[in-house]
Design a protein around this motif. Structure first.
Motif, PDB file in Angstrom:
ATOM      1  N   ILE A 177       0.736  -1.133  -0.130  1.00 45.49           N
ATOM      2  CA  ILE A 177       0.172   0.116   0.068  1.00 45.49           C
ATOM      3  C   ILE A 177       0.860   1.266   0.243  1.00 45.49           C
ATOM      4  CG2 ILE A 177      -1.474   1.405   1.432  1.00 45.49           C
ATOM      5  CD1 ILE A 177      -3.204  -1.285   1.853  1.00 45.49           C
ATOM      6  N   PRO A 178       2.011   1.601   0.693  1.00 49.15           N
ATOM      7  CA  PRO A 178       2.577   2.643   0.788  1.00 49.15           C
ATOM      8  C   PRO A 178       3.464   2.617  -0.660  1.00 49.15           C
ATOM      9  CG  PRO A 178       2.810   1.306   2.882  1.00 49.15           C
ATOM     10  CD  PRO A 178       2.361   0.365   1.891  1.00 49.15           C
ATOM     11  N   ARG A 179       3.665   1.425  -1.355  1.00 46.43           N
ATOM     12  CA  ARG A 179       4.270   1.482  -2.507  1.00 46.43           C
ATOM     13  C   ARG A 179       3.170   2.236  -3.684  1.00 46.43           C
ATOM     14  NH1 ARG A 179       3.370  -3.606  -5.786  1.00 46.43           N
ATOM     15  NH2 ARG A 179       1.350  -2.731  -5.387  1.00 46.43           N
ATOM     16  N   ASP A 180       1.732   1.993  -3.542  1.00 46.57           N
ATOM     17  CA  ASP A 180       0.865   2.508  -4.226  1.00 46.57           C
ATOM     18  C   ASP A 180       0.580   3.962  -3.925  1.00 46.57           C
ATOM     19  OD1 ASP A 180       0.414   0.031  -5.401  1.00 46.57           O
ATOM     20  OD2 ASP A 180      -1.122  -0.461  -4.014  1.00 46.57           O
ATOM     21  N   VAL A 181       0.977   4.520  -2.672  1.00 50.71           N
ATOM     22  CA  VAL A 181       0.607   5.784  -2.492  1.00 50.71           C
ATOM     23  C   VAL A 181       1.698   6.548  -3.060  1.00 50.71           C
ATOM     24  CG1 VAL A 181       1.055   7.545  -0.427  1.00 50.71           C
ATOM     25  CG2 VAL A 181      -0.251   5.437  -0.119  1.00 50.71           C
ATOM     26  N   MET A 182       3.102   6.163  -2.977  1.00 47.74           N
ATOM     27  CA  MET A 182       4.158   6.700  -3.554  1.00 47.74           C
ATOM     28  C   MET A 182       3.905   6.909  -5.145  1.00 47.74           C
ATOM     29  SD  MET A 182       7.448   5.660  -1.280  1.00 47.74           S
ATOM     30  CE  MET A 182       7.461   3.732  -1.897  1.00 47.74           C
ATOM     31  N   GLN A 183       3.570   5.694  -5.713  1.00 50.81           N
ATOM     32  CA  GLN A 183       3.325   5.890  -7.247  1.00 50.81           C
ATOM     33  C   GLN A 183       2.390   6.704  -7.699  1.00 50.81           C
ATOM     34  OE1 GLN A 183       4.637   2.390  -9.457  1.00 50.81           O
ATOM     35  NE2 GLN A 183       4.937   4.736 -10.055  1.00 50.81           N
ATOM     36  N   GLY A 184       1.624   7.386  -6.831  1.00 51.52           N
ATOM     37  CA  GLY A 184       0.620   8.406  -7.178  1.00 51.52           C
ATOM     38  C   GLY A 184       1.224   9.502  -7.154  1.00 51.52           C
ATOM     39  N   TYR A 185       2.495   9.722  -6.480  1.00 50.92           N
ATOM     40  CA  TYR A 185       2.904  11.109  -6.491  1.00 50.92           C
ATOM     41  C   TYR A 185       3.915  11.186  -7.795  1.00 50.92           C
ATOM     42  CZ  TYR A 185       2.012  10.741  -1.269  1.00 50.92           C
ATOM     43  OH  TYR A 185       1.384  10.651  -0.334  1.00 50.92           O
ATOM     44  N   GLY A 186       4.208  10.157  -8.677  1.00 51.73           N
ATOM     45  CA  GLY A 186       4.912  10.307  -9.844  1.00 51.73           C
ATOM     46  C   GLY A 186       4.069  11.258 -10.733  1.00 51.73           C
ATOM     47  N   THR A 187       2.867  11.542 -10.570  1.00 50.58           N
ATOM     48  CA  THR A 187       1.985  12.525 -11.682  1.00 50.58           C
ATOM     49  C   THR A 187       2.800  13.774 -11.462  1.00 50.58           C
ATOM     50  OG1 THR A 187       0.040  11.387 -11.066  1.00 50.58           O
ATOM     51  CG2 THR A 187      -0.116  13.592 -11.682  1.00 50.58           C
ATOM     52  N   ILE A 188       3.265  14.111 -10.205  1.00 47.97           N
ATOM     53  CA  ILE A 188       4.015  15.544 -10.203  1.00 47.97           C
ATOM     54  C   ILE A 188       5.281  15.562 -11.126  1.00 47.97           C
ATOM     55  CG2 ILE A 188       5.370  17.040  -8.540  1.00 47.97           C
ATOM     56  CD1 ILE A 188       3.722  15.947  -6.395  1.00 47.97           C
ATOM     57  N   SER A 189       5.964  14.675 -11.165  1.00 45.23           N
ATOM     58  CA  SER A 189       7.152  14.608 -12.023  1.00 45.23           C
ATOM     59  C   SER A 189       6.665  14.767 -13.302  1.00 45.23           C
ATOM     60  CB  SER A 189       7.837  13.328 -11.777  1.00 45.23           C
ATOM     61  OG  SER A 189       8.549  13.446 -10.525  1.00 45.23           O
ATOM     62  N   ALA A 190       5.818  13.762 -13.912  1.00 49.21           N
ATOM     63  CA  ALA A 190       5.281  13.660 -15.285  1.00 49.21           C
ATOM     64  C   ALA A 190       4.711  14.996 -15.541  1.00 49.21           C
ATOM     65  CB  ALA A 190       4.091  12.550 -15.284  1.00 49.21           C
TER      66      ALA A 190
END
Length: 414
Positions: free
Chosen positions: A199-212
């Motif tokens: 679940i923490p992995r999934d949370v962090m994965q969502g933050y990749g939107t910022i970089s994109a």
């Protein structure tokens, strides 16, 4: 304090890490998030602040303004809903739910008895509560002693049940885990611990939107040379840095980790060479960063990508808040919360310190990215620190925009 990370490397993004978090999965998360009504449809602005850049002696200071991500007021709106969607899809595979239908609340009846829980300093809990309300499941949020009543009320407004404890953030994490085990609830946390990483992995994965969005906004412009990132448990930094590392490989930017002196768990992790605990009181005005233990999962991404670790004092964060709020002739006034300005405060500290800028390779050609991770998520706290309300700052921002600035250095999302 500032130290260079001896483990930092310049290589292609490791395949072992790509199996955990990748640009591909981040982009999938971004596509799902675009279907949630509580997020603004457009990307958050990426602003250039040319007057501030001139003050600091660099070519460009870019601010990614996550305060405008949604009504929730912070970047956390990218993590919790994605984690909850992926959790529900894994838990009920036989239902053949879709991300869109979940976010639109079309399966609320089927999820009425499904309960999630999390500890929070404020923003993650608010985002999880809002996501749970949208999808129709139940949500419990554990708050520690230093979370303001103002933030508690903002979370409860989304239907969450609040549990108060007398300890600190790390103790609230332990309480959430204990309650989940006793009641057959599921923890949706943004920090990992032994046996708890998916679940923490999934949370962090969502933050990749910022970089994109940053990459898209820059388009043909040269990539940034330095990125100053907030600390906390490390999740935001891991989500952003992993995406940029995979995108640029050995030519990735220099990453600088910034956290409160009282909550130096990531700094201590760099010193000790492993995920470690803070040495201070873990009590900072930067409430969202007042975390005592590094997320072991986040550390796997940070230990070889972050080039420098540093700590700042509370008054430096307040000074950065004031500078963004003030704006200037060419710099748009911005509302940035006390945790949201940590990256900028770190940059200002480095530039003001004898020899520190040179140590980090910061010079007149540097293009520096910072992320304003939150707005005035606690308006009373914000006004108390600045002596001015967020509403007042937003009025000046509106007036600034109304003046039709056309300076070529001003960068809005394109």
């Amino acid at each position: 304090m500032l130290i260079a990370n001896p483990k930092a490397t310049r290589q292609a993004y490791p395949e072992a890490l790509r199996q955990i978090m990748s640009v591909e999965k981040a982009n999938e998360s971004r596509q799902w998030l675009s279907q949630w009504s509580r997020l603004n449809a457009s990307a958050t602005p990426l602003y250039a602040l040319p007057d501030l850049a001139a003050e600091l002696g660099v070519a460009q200071v870019l601010v990614k303004d996550e305060s405008q991500r949604s009504v929730l007021g912070s970047f956390k709106a990218l993590g919790a809903p994605i984690a909850l969607v992926r959790l529900i899809l894994r838990t009920f595979p036989e239902q053949h739910f879709s991300a869109r239908d979940l976010l639109e609340g079309k399966h609320a009846d089927a999820l009425a008895d499904f309960t999630v829980i999390s500890a929070t300093d404020g923003n993650h809990g608010r985002a999880l509560a809002a996501a749970a309300q949208s999808m129709g499941c139940r949500c419990n949020i554990v708050l520690h002693a230093n979370v303001s009543v103002e933030r508690e009320e903002a979370i409860a407004a989304y239907g969450a049940t609040i549990v108060r404890i007398t300890g600190n953030y790390d103790e609230s994490v332990e309480e959430a885990a204990a309650l989940a085990a006793a009641n057959d609830w599921t923890v949706v946390s943004d920090t990992s611990y032994e046996g708890y990483e998916v679940i923490p992995r999934d949370v962090m994965q969502g933050y990749g939107t910022i970089s994109a969005e940053v990459i898209e906004a820059l388009q043909a412009d040269a990539p940034v040379t330095h990125v100053f990132l907030q600390g906390g448990v490390g999740g935001l930094a891991a989500g952003i840095a992993s995406y940029l590392w995979e995108q640029y490989g050995a030519q990735r930017p220099v990453f600088v980790m910034v956290e409160p002196a009282q909550a130096d768990c990531l700094y201590q992790s760099a010193v000790q060479g492993r995920a470690a605990k803070a040495t201070g009181s873990v009590d900072s005005v930067m409430a969202g960063l007042a975390c005592g233990e590094t997320s072991p999962l986040a550390w796997r991404f940070l230990e070889n990508s972050v080039d420098f670790f540093m700590t700042i004092e509370d008054d430096e964060a307040v000074a950065a808040m004031r500078r963004l709020a003030a704006g200037s002739t060419r710099d748009i006034p911005l509302v940035a919360g006390e945790s949201g300005v940590a990256g900028l405060a770190g940059l200002m500290h480095v530039v003001g310190g004898k020899g520190l800028a040179a140590d980090l390779g910061i010079n007149a050609d540097s293009r520096v990215l910072v992320v304003n991770t939150e707005g005035a998520t606690a308006p009373g706290v914000y006004a108390g620190l600045l002596g001015e309300s967020d509403v007042s700052v937003l009025r000046r921002q509106e007036a600034w925009l109304g003046a039709l600035h056309t300076d070529k250095d001003f960068l809005a999302m394109r």
